[in-house]
Enzyme design. Structure first.
Site, PDB file in Angstrom:
ATOM      1  N   ASN A 239      -4.835  12.723   1.454  1.00  0.00           N
ATOM      2  CA  ASN A 239      -3.814  12.931   0.421  1.00  0.00           C
ATOM      3  C   ASN A 239      -4.195  12.147  -0.824  1.00  0.00           C
ATOM      4  OD1 ASN A 239      -2.000  14.451   2.038  1.00  0.00           O
ATOM      5  ND2 ASN A 239      -1.355  12.569   3.045  1.00  0.00           N
TER       6      ASN A 239
ATOM      7  N   ARG B 248       0.867  -1.188   0.000  1.00  0.00           N
ATOM      8  CA  ARG B 248       0.000   0.000   0.000  1.00  0.00           C
ATOM      9  C   ARG B 248       0.900   1.232   0.000  1.00  0.00           C
ATOM     10  NH1 ARG B 248      -1.907   3.828   4.230  1.00  0.00           N
ATOM     11  NH2 ARG B 248       0.064   4.456   3.373  1.00  0.00           N
TER      12      ARG B 248
ATOM     13  N   GLU C  50       6.239   0.248   7.323  1.00  0.00           N
ATOM     14  CA  GLU C  50       5.811   1.378   6.484  1.00  0.00           C
ATOM     15  C   GLU C  50       5.018   0.904   5.273  1.00  0.00           C
ATOM     16  OE1 GLU C  50       6.518   4.564   7.196  1.00  0.00           O
ATOM     17  OE2 GLU C  50       5.566   5.336   5.393  1.00  0.00           O
TER      18      GLU C  50
HETATM   19  P1  NAD Z   1      -8.588   3.914   4.769  1.00  0.00           P
HETATM   20  O1  NAD Z   1      -8.927   3.385   3.433  1.00  0.00           O
HETATM   21  O2  NAD Z   1      -8.146   2.978   5.850  1.00  0.00           O
HETATM   22  O3  NAD Z   1      -9.899   4.705   5.334  1.00  0.00           O
HETATM   23  C1  NAD Z   1     -10.720   5.544   4.565  1.00  0.00           C
HETATM   24  C2  NAD Z   1     -11.998   5.813   5.346  1.00  0.00           C
HETATM   25  O4  NAD Z   1     -12.790   6.764   4.623  1.00  0.00           O
HETATM   26  C3  NAD Z   1     -12.872   4.575   5.531  1.00  0.00           C
HETATM   27  O5  NAD Z   1     -13.357   4.536   6.859  1.00  0.00           O
HETATM   28  C4  NAD Z   1     -14.029   4.809   4.561  1.00  0.00           C
HETATM   29  O6  NAD Z   1     -15.246   4.202   4.980  1.00  0.00           O
HETATM   30  C5  NAD Z   1     -14.128   6.323   4.607  1.00  0.00           C
HETATM   31  N1  NAD Z   1     -14.829   6.858   3.447  1.00  0.00           N
HETATM   32  C6  NAD Z   1     -14.664   6.552   2.137  1.00  0.00           C
HETATM   33  N2  NAD Z   1     -15.567   7.213   1.397  1.00  0.00           N
HETATM   34  C7  NAD Z   1     -16.321   7.943   2.235  1.00  0.00           C
HETATM   35  C8  NAD Z   1     -17.431   8.813   2.056  1.00  0.00           C
HETATM   36  N3  NAD Z   1     -17.923   9.049   0.855  1.00  0.00           N
HETATM   37  N4  NAD Z   1     -17.931   9.411   3.159  1.00  0.00           N
HETATM   38  C9  NAD Z   1     -17.438   9.158   4.386  1.00  0.00           C
HETATM   39  N5  NAD Z   1     -16.391   8.348   4.610  1.00  0.00           N
HETATM   40  C10 NAD Z   1     -15.847   7.741   3.544  1.00  0.00           C
HETATM   41  O7  NAD Z   1      -7.528   5.049   4.543  1.00  0.00           O
HETATM   42  P2  NAD Z   1      -6.507   5.683   5.614  1.00  0.00           P
HETATM   43  O8  NAD Z   1      -5.229   4.946   5.621  1.00  0.00           O
HETATM   44  O9  NAD Z   1      -7.229   5.848   6.906  1.00  0.00           O
HETATM   45  O10 NAD Z   1      -6.213   7.095   4.944  1.00  0.00           O
HETATM   46  C11 NAD Z   1      -7.246   8.035   4.729  1.00  0.00           C
HETATM   47  C12 NAD Z   1      -6.666   9.305   4.157  1.00  0.00           C
HETATM   48  O11 NAD Z   1      -5.834   9.921   5.131  1.00  0.00           O
HETATM   49  C13 NAD Z   1      -5.789   9.097   2.912  1.00  0.00           C
HETATM   50  O12 NAD Z   1      -6.095  10.068   1.953  1.00  0.00           O
HETATM   51  C14 NAD Z   1      -4.411   9.305   3.420  1.00  0.00           C
HETATM   52  O13 NAD Z   1      -3.561   9.834   2.426  1.00  0.00           O
HETATM   53  C15 NAD Z   1      -4.638  10.305   4.525  1.00  0.00           C
HETATM   54  N6  NAD Z   1      -3.519  10.298   5.473  1.00  0.00           N
HETATM   55  C16 NAD Z   1      -2.845  11.459   5.676  1.00  0.00           C
HETATM   56  C17 NAD Z   1      -1.741  11.494   6.508  1.00  0.00           C
HETATM   57  C18 NAD Z   1      -0.990  12.795   6.707  1.00  0.00           C
HETATM   58  O14 NAD Z   1      -1.193  13.692   5.949  1.00  0.00           O
HETATM   59  N7  NAD Z   1      -0.116  12.920   7.684  1.00  0.00           N
HETATM   60  C19 NAD Z   1      -1.312  10.326   7.129  1.00  0.00           C
HETATM   61  C20 NAD Z   1      -2.044   9.126   6.924  1.00  0.00           C
HETATM   62  C21 NAD Z   1      -3.149   9.135   6.096  1.00  0.00           C
END
Ligand code: NAD
Length: 544
Positions: free
Chosen positions: A399, A146, A235
């Site tokens: 992101n 991932r 990671e």
């Molecule tokens: P993930 O796939 O584990 O979780 C995504 C979540 O979003 C799920 O719970 C899903 O049900 C929900 N979701 C999807 N579509 C939706 C909608 N239409 N309405 C409401 N909820 C919805 O992903 P993740 O690993 O938790 O990452 C999520 C985001 O956070 C990514 O874009 C990632 O890049 C970002 N992120 C940012 C940082 C940072 O900037 N420091 C660090 C980690 C993750």
């Protein structure tokens, strides 16, 4: 010294000084005639490399150029990175590393780190011993499943451990000679790569869970045997493996997962800073998440601990945090379909698929977007938050930028400039109340390199949640009043080394307090951290 040794010296990136070898060193090591006449300083070499980097046609070419410098002279590489961290960090890590991973098998020139293929299951100890360094203190490992938001990139994901370790050394000062990037090549389910003649990894599908976990177990056991005490940072593992591996190993040896714990640390730090700006406590906040995946639940967990650290009991802390995902509000009625890590957030509330209605009834002080849904923080959401709060905290953390729940401009405009804003992806500067501001970006680089430095200096046995909470608090302390008043929630990145030093120092205190250090407690922690900080130089390094 014979010619072979002299050539080896020029080819060893840890020892090579290129044109900075003195005349005495050239004579002693048989280097005369192998270098041009000029004897240069490190600063001169940095200036040349900077100009060469600037002349590259695009960022991917700059990435390739910098990787080459790292392969021939690590001191020069890190001196360049440290000279302008805000300029070079985005070139060796995000966002450029995303492109670099996609193109990894195309831009590949020389190998770096260890590739451990699942076809060698049962022989990992033997393979790891092929690495030429005997003292390794820090490993970043991925299985390429991932990579950032790009999915399964298989062995092409090796760009991530390499880039991440570069930041450990550049942003905080973990000495690079003790670090090792590792790719667990368990195959890939990326059909495109399986057919690609240039693809460098194993051309087979990923294994079943039993085989996979046995392989990872063999790896972690071998590392602890060969490099006892070494910290392993996991990671960009697929969430279905990342959570169970963290759960299984965090109490067994020194390890952490930056995607889960580092993200939680940096987001919690942003909330602490917002609390500073509002002159409130964390325990006064009510947080609503859009997205209940690994990032959301990891952040939610740490926030609940921050609230408990201020005296709230566990149930009250969790009652001040709500999650809303693709199926609506995370409620007790959904408990059977929730992942174990989501269950503590299940609310005693009737089901709802209306995010704005939940804002109006739950009255959050902060909304955090980790849903990957671009535009989800629309006008109605921003208006609802402004009606409830004098200074609404709005963190669109998804992101890349194209997935961000709102832009900085939208957040400021939609809240009459009252917002306390931080995002996952960078946004360009904008004018607020007549002044130009740089919107805050909650980048994990504020936390994980400092965590690494503290673990390295104290030779810590474990990495704990308390250490991430301490890191979040320490990071929030680093903003000056002026930075805070200008609307920033994270310090400018050109101060990253100073900031990392402070965070590492506070985390080291926590490591000693928790009894996880294996060295004597020093009288001055900031001095102790400074002594362990790598400063790129051609002088020999002190090792402790
Ligand atoms: P993930 O796939 O584990 O979780 C995504 C979540 O979003 C799920 O719970 C899903 O049900 C929900 N979701 C999807 N579509 C939706 C909608 N239409 N309405 C409401 N909820 C919805 O992903 P993740 O690993 O938790 O990452 C999520 C985001 O956070 C990514 O874009 C990632 O890049 C970002 N992120 C940012 C940082 C940072 O900037 N420091 C660090 C980690 C993750």
């Amino acid at each position: 010294m014979n010619n072979e040794q002299a050539f080896h010296l020029l080819r060893n990136p840890l020892k090579n000084k290129g044109s900075a070898f003195s005349e005495k060193e050239r004579a002693k090591n048989g280097l005369e005639g192998l270098l041009p006449a000029a004897v240069e300083t490190l600063d001169q070499r940095v200036a040349r490399a900077a100009a060469q980097c600037d002349a590259c046609p695009d960022d991917l070419a700059r990435y390739v150029f910098l990787a080459h410098i790292q392969d021939v002279d690590e001191t020069l590489y890190f001196a360049l990175l440290v000279s302008k961290p805000d300029k070079y960090m985005p070139l060796v890590y995000t966002p450029t590393v995303g492109d670099a991973c996609l193109q990894f098998d195309r831009i590949f020139r020389s190998t770096r780190g260890l590739y451990l293929p699942i076809t060698c299951k049962g022989r990992l100890e033997e393979l790891i011993k092929n690495w030429n360094e005997t003292d390794i203190r820090f490993i970043v490992v991925t299985d390429g499943s991932r990579i950032l938001g790009l999915g399964d990139l298989g062995a092409n994901g090796m760009g991530i451990p390499i880039g991440k370790l570069a930041l450990y050394s550049a942003a905080a000062g973990v000495p690079p000679q003790f670090t090792l990037p590792i790719m667990l090549d368990v195959g890939t389910d990326n059909e495109e790569y399986l057919k690609d003649p240039f693809y460098l990894g194993l051309k087979q599908n990923r294994p079943d869970n039993d085989t996979y976990y046995e392989f990872v177990d063999e790896f972690t056991t071998a590392i602890q045997k060969i490099y006892p005490g070494c910290c392993i940072q996991f990671e960009d593992f697929n969430i279905h493996h990342a959570e169970p591996l963290l759960e299984k190993y965090h109490d067994e040896f020194c390890m952490f997962n930056d995607d889960i714990q580092g993200t939680a640390g940096v987001a919690t730090a942003g909330l602490y800073t917002a609390c500073r700006a509002k002159k409130e406590k964390m325990s006064d906040q009510r947080i609503l998440f859009l997205g209940a995946g690994s990032a959301g639940c990891g952040i939610g967990d740490l926030i609940s601990q921050a609230m408990q650290a201020e005296g709230l009991d566990k149930a009250t802390a969790f009652s001040q945090i709500r999650m809303f995902d693709i199926d609506g509000l995370v409620t007790k009625s959904r408990i059977d379909s929730l992942e174990p890590f989501q269950r503590p957030f299940a609310a005693d509330h009737e089901p709802s698929k209306d995010f704005v209605a939940i804002i109006k009834s739950f009255k959050p002080t902060a909304i955090i977007g980790v849903s990957t849904v671009h535009g989800a923080f629309n006008d109605d959401v921003l208006k609802a938050m402004s009606e409830i709060n004098d200074r609404p905290i709005i963190f669109p953390y998804s992101n890349p930028t194209s997935h961000s729940e709102c832009t900085a401009e939208e957040a400021y405009a939609g809240t009459n400039d009252k917002v306390l804003f931080a995002s996952g992806s960078p946004f360009p500067p904008l004018k607020v109340n007549g002044k130009e501001i740089e919107p805050s970006q909650g980048n994990n680089v504020y936390i994980f390199p400092a965590m690494g430095l503290a673990v390295y200096a104290t030779k810590a046995k474990r990495v704990t949640e308390k250490m991430f909470l301490t890191a979040a608090q320490a990071l929030a302390e680093t903003l000056t009043e002026q930075e805070l008043n200008s609307g920033l929630l994270y310090p400018p990145r050109d101060r990253i080394r100073e900031v990392s030093g402070h965070v590492a120092s506070k985390v080291a205190e926590a490591i000693f307090d928790e009894g996880h250090a294996t060295v004597d407690r020093p009288s001055s922690m900031p001095d102790f951290i400074k002594e362990h900080t790598y400063i790129p130089s051609y002088a020999p390094h002190k090792i402790s």
